[in-house]
Design a protein around this motif. Structure first.
Motif, mmCIF file in Angstrom:
data_model
loop_
_atom_site.group_PDB
_atom_site.id
_atom_site.type_symbol
_atom_site.label_atom_id
_atom_site.label_comp_id
_atom_site.label_asym_id
_atom_site.label_seq_id
_atom_site.Cartn_x
_atom_site.Cartn_y
_atom_site.Cartn_z
ATOM 1 N N LYS A 29 0.821 -1.210 0.000
ATOM 2 C CA LYS A 29 0.000 0.000 0.000
ATOM 3 C C LYS A 29 0.857 1.263 0.000
ATOM 4 O O LYS A 29 0.424 2.325 0.441
ATOM 5 C CB LYS A 29 -0.956 -0.003 1.196
ATOM 6 C CG LYS A 29 -1.911 -1.201 1.160
ATOM 7 C CD LYS A 29 -2.740 -1.317 2.407
ATOM 8 C CE LYS A 29 -3.650 -2.528 2.330
ATOM 9 N NZ LYS A 29 -2.902 -3.805 2.367
ATOM 10 N N ALA A 30 2.077 1.124 -0.531
ATOM 11 C CA ALA A 30 2.983 2.282 -0.591
ATOM 12 C C ALA A 30 2.414 3.389 -1.467
ATOM 13 O O ALA A 30 2.765 4.567 -1.299
ATOM 14 C CB ALA A 30 4.343 1.840 -1.131
ATOM 15 N N PHE A 31 1.514 3.038 -2.375
ATOM 16 C CA PHE A 31 0.909 4.034 -3.274
ATOM 17 C C PHE A 31 -0.073 4.943 -2.544
ATOM 18 O O PHE A 31 -0.444 6.005 -3.061
ATOM 19 C CB PHE A 31 0.153 3.323 -4.405
ATOM 20 C CG PHE A 31 -1.054 2.549 -3.943
ATOM 21 C CD1 PHE A 31 -2.287 3.172 -3.819
ATOM 22 C CD2 PHE A 31 -0.954 1.206 -3.611
ATOM 23 C CE1 PHE A 31 -3.403 2.477 -3.378
ATOM 24 C CE2 PHE A 31 -2.062 0.494 -3.171
ATOM 25 C CZ PHE A 31 -3.288 1.132 -3.056
ATOM 26 N N TYR A 32 -0.509 4.547 -1.355
ATOM 27 C CA TYR A 32 -1.622 5.207 -0.669
ATOM 28 C C TYR A 32 -1.102 6.266 0.289
ATOM 29 O O TYR A 32 -0.189 6.026 1.077
ATOM 30 C CB TYR A 32 -2.427 4.154 0.091
ATOM 31 C CG TYR A 32 -3.710 4.637 0.702
ATOM 32 C CD1 TYR A 32 -4.708 5.213 -0.080
ATOM 33 C CD2 TYR A 32 -3.943 4.505 2.073
ATOM 34 C CE1 TYR A 32 -5.898 5.635 0.486
ATOM 35 C CE2 TYR A 32 -5.131 4.918 2.647
ATOM 36 C CZ TYR A 32 -6.101 5.483 1.845
ATOM 37 O OH TYR A 32 -7.286 5.911 2.406
ATOM 38 N N GLY A 33 -1.697 7.444 0.233
ATOM 39 C CA GLY A 33 -1.255 8.538 1.082
ATOM 40 C C GLY A 33 -0.212 9.398 0.397
ATOM 41 O O GLY A 33 0.122 9.208 -0.772
ATOM 42 N N ARG A 34 0.323 10.356 1.145
ATOM 43 C CA ARG A 34 1.299 11.275 0.578
ATOM 44 C C ARG A 34 2.682 10.627 0.507
ATOM 45 O O ARG A 34 3.002 9.695 1.229
ATOM 46 C CB ARG A 34 1.362 12.565 1.422
ATOM 47 C CG ARG A 34 0.037 13.308 1.506
ATOM 48 C CD ARG A 34 0.145 14.612 2.281
ATOM 49 N NE ARG A 34 0.901 15.600 1.517
ATOM 50 C CZ ARG A 34 2.103 16.031 1.859
ATOM 51 N NH1 ARG A 34 2.719 15.555 2.925
ATOM 52 N NH2 ARG A 34 2.714 16.930 1.121
ATOM 53 N N GLN A 35 3.482 11.140 -0.389
ATOM 54 C CA GLN A 35 4.838 10.641 -0.591
ATOM 55 C C GLN A 35 5.693 10.920 0.637
ATOM 56 O O GLN A 35 5.640 11.998 1.231
ATOM 57 C CB GLN A 35 5.440 11.328 -1.819
ATOM 58 C CG GLN A 35 6.855 10.929 -2.156
ATOM 59 C CD GLN A 35 7.334 11.657 -3.400
ATOM 60 O OE1 GLN A 35 6.621 11.755 -4.391
ATOM 61 N NE2 GLN A 35 8.535 12.191 -3.344
ATOM 62 N N LEU A 36 6.504 9.921 1.033
ATOM 63 C CA LEU A 36 7.358 10.068 2.209
ATOM 64 C C LEU A 36 8.832 10.135 1.820
ATOM 65 O O LEU A 36 9.261 9.470 0.873
ATOM 66 C CB LEU A 36 7.181 8.874 3.153
ATOM 67 C CG LEU A 36 5.963 8.850 4.070
ATOM 68 C CD1 LEU A 36 6.026 7.633 4.971
ATOM 69 C CD2 LEU A 36 5.858 10.107 4.899
ATOM 70 N N ASN A 37 9.579 10.925 2.560
ATOM 71 C CA ASN A 37 11.029 10.948 2.426
ATOM 72 C C ASN A 37 11.599 10.638 3.806
ATOM 73 O O ASN A 37 11.845 11.528 4.612
ATOM 74 C CB ASN A 37 11.508 12.311 1.915
ATOM 75 C CG ASN A 37 13.010 12.347 1.714
ATOM 76 O OD1 ASN A 37 13.662 11.306 1.635
ATOM 77 N ND2 ASN A 37 13.576 13.545 1.649
ATOM 78 N N GLY A 58 -6.839 1.158 6.892
ATOM 79 C CA GLY A 58 -8.269 1.306 7.135
ATOM 80 C C GLY A 58 -9.137 1.023 5.923
ATOM 81 O O GLY A 58 -10.303 1.417 5.891
ATOM 82 N N ILE A 59 -8.605 0.327 4.929
ATOM 83 C CA ILE A 59 -9.345 0.081 3.691
ATOM 84 C C ILE A 59 -10.090 -1.246 3.786
ATOM 85 O O ILE A 59 -9.487 -2.276 4.108
ATOM 86 C CB ILE A 59 -8.397 0.062 2.478
ATOM 87 C CG1 ILE A 59 -7.583 1.352 2.419
ATOM 88 C CG2 ILE A 59 -9.182 -0.123 1.186
ATOM 89 C CD1 ILE A 59 -6.481 1.326 1.371
ATOM 90 N N LEU A 82 -2.637 5.239 9.295
ATOM 91 C CA LEU A 82 -1.466 5.150 8.411
ATOM 92 C C LEU A 82 -0.137 5.215 9.168
ATOM 93 O O LEU A 82 0.839 5.772 8.678
ATOM 94 C CB LEU A 82 -1.512 6.249 7.342
ATOM 95 C CG LEU A 82 -2.516 6.042 6.206
ATOM 96 C CD1 LEU A 82 -2.468 7.203 5.226
ATOM 97 C CD2 LEU A 82 -2.255 4.731 5.477
ATOM 98 N N GLY A 83 -0.113 4.649 10.354
ATOM 99 C CA GLY A 83 1.120 4.580 11.107
ATOM 100 C C GLY A 83 1.609 5.897 11.666
ATOM 101 O O GLY A 83 2.738 5.978 12.159
ATOM 102 N N LEU A 112 7.100 9.287 13.062
ATOM 103 C CA LEU A 112 6.396 8.134 12.503
ATOM 104 C C LEU A 112 5.550 8.538 11.298
ATOM 105 O O LEU A 112 4.570 9.283 11.423
ATOM 106 C CB LEU A 112 5.510 7.491 13.576
ATOM 107 C CG LEU A 112 6.238 6.977 14.830
ATOM 108 C CD1 LEU A 112 5.235 6.399 15.817
ATOM 109 C CD2 LEU A 112 7.298 5.945 14.463
ATOM 110 N N ASN A 113 5.960 8.063 10.131
ATOM 111 C CA ASN A 113 5.244 8.372 8.886
ATOM 112 C C ASN A 113 4.830 9.845 8.807
ATOM 113 O O ASN A 113 3.659 10.160 8.551
ATOM 114 C CB ASN A 113 4.011 7.479 8.727
ATOM 115 C CG ASN A 113 4.375 6.073 8.254
ATOM 116 O OD1 ASN A 113 5.535 5.742 8.082
ATOM 117 N ND2 ASN A 113 3.359 5.253 8.026
#
Length: 355
Positions: free
Chosen positions: A31-39, A103-104, A155-156, A346-347
């Motif tokens: 589910k890496a595609f879900y949510g905003r991009q993380l760095n 939560g999906i 989302l963690g 965290l995320n």
């Protein structure tokens, strides 16, 4: 595999907290595609897996967050039981922790409940490296906020899930899927009419040309409902509903545009925006590939319909992807984030820039 990896996870969080190093929590990474991009630095929890306790007679399962769904669901099926929320996989490595954190829910959600409705208790590690336990293994009515359910869809951003206790349900003794050609407007009306008739519905979808209804229950209940609903029975194998669940149905394969998910009242008529639509959850969930529309217009239209919209997949993941929150709700989210993760490691910003 049955491995308690919590000590390694806790030490990694202690170190990150001291150095204020952002972490990206990774399990099956489906589910890496879900949510905003993380760095951020990856915190792999996939080794923290195993069934801790399963009592079929009590309808309760406790497992570590990294446990693959592909292990849990066959175990339940052997006992004639299931995860009621029908979690999407989006890949073979999908984990229980990822299902809860995202939560999906799948096609059965309106008829059997969402993920948060099944959660009895969780153990997490917060952003300070503390192990915290909320809830238990029985359903209780208690005063105060149910923090364990707060983890569903977070989302963690509030903590790393370690263990999750869930209530499970018996699987239906029978199941069939019926299909008939309908217009979008008629499909929505029929879905909502059937919902008032106490039929054994377990999924209702419209793909733009045909509606599909899954009936689950006793043979007598299914046949009675079948006479009411009509239509043709299609292959009863689960592959069709797995395609809806995991967004591998041809509707989702024929478009490279950003995919939006709308949550609206189930009786909402067809939404007058240009693009391609698919209806799930009996009308309450709408999938949308827009024709060159701005996010602002999509959000505004969803609000007018007493709903909300999410940029589910594709598009600009560095921008906002979840429906904008009113100021008072954003303040509440920020207070929760501060309480659970004061250093914001965290995320960070996975949900909103401000979190």
């Amino acid at each position: 595999m049955n491995t308690d990896y919590s000590q390694v996870i806790q030490e990694a969080i202690f170190t990150a907290s001291d150095k204020k190093t952002p972490l990206c929590i990774v399990g099956g990474n489906t589910k890496a595609f879900y949510g905003r991009q993380l760095n951020a630095t990856a915190l792999d929890i996939s080794k923290h897996q195993g069934i801790i306790d399963y009592e079929p007679a009590e309808l309760v399962l406790t497992a570590r967050a990294g446990t693959p769904l592909a292990i849990i669901e066959p175990l339940l099926a052997d006992q004639g039981q299931m995860l009621a929320f029908e979690p999407p996989y989006f890949g073979t490595n999908a984990t229980l922790g990822g299902a809860v954190a995202s939560g999906i829910s799948g096609p059965r959600r309106p008829y059997a409940g969402a993920i948060r409705d099944t959660i009895l208790g969780v153990q997490i590690i917060n952003g300070k490296g503390q192990k915290l336990h909320f809830g238990g293994q029985v359903m209780k009515n208690v005063a105060g906020y149910d923090v364990s359910r707060l983890m569903a869809g977070s989302l963690g951003t509030l903590g790393v899930l370690l263990e999750i206790s869930l209530k499970v349900l018996p699987h239906s003794t029978g199941e069939i899927t019926l299909s008939q050609e309908q217009s979008e407007d008629n499909a929505i009306k029929l879905f909502n009419t059937w919902m008032t008739q106490r039929l054994p519905l377990s999924a209702c979808t419209f793909d733009g040309k045909r509606l599909y209804v899954r009936l689950s229950g006793s043979e007598e209940a299914i046949q009675s409902a079948r006479r009411n609903i009509g239509g043709d029975e299609i292959n009863s194998e689960p592959s069709f509903w797995e395609q809806i669940r995991d967004l591998t149905h041809k509707f989702f394969q024929q478009n490279t545009k950003p995919l939006w998910r709308w949550s609206v009242p189930a009786a909402t008529p067809p939404i007058n925006l240009p693009g391609k639509w698919m209806i799930d959850w009996g009308g309450a969930q709408r999938w949308f590939y827009p024709d060159e529309l701005t996010a602002e217009l999509i959000y505004a239209t969803a609000e007018k319909l007493n709903g909300h919209a999410t940029l589910f997949r594709g598009g600009d993941r560095a921008g906002e992807v979840f429906h904008p929150l009113p100021h008072h709700l954003m303040i509440l989210h920020q207070r929760l984030k501060q309480a659970f993760d004061p250093h914001g490691i965290l995320n960070p910003r996975r949900m909103y820039r401000e979190l």
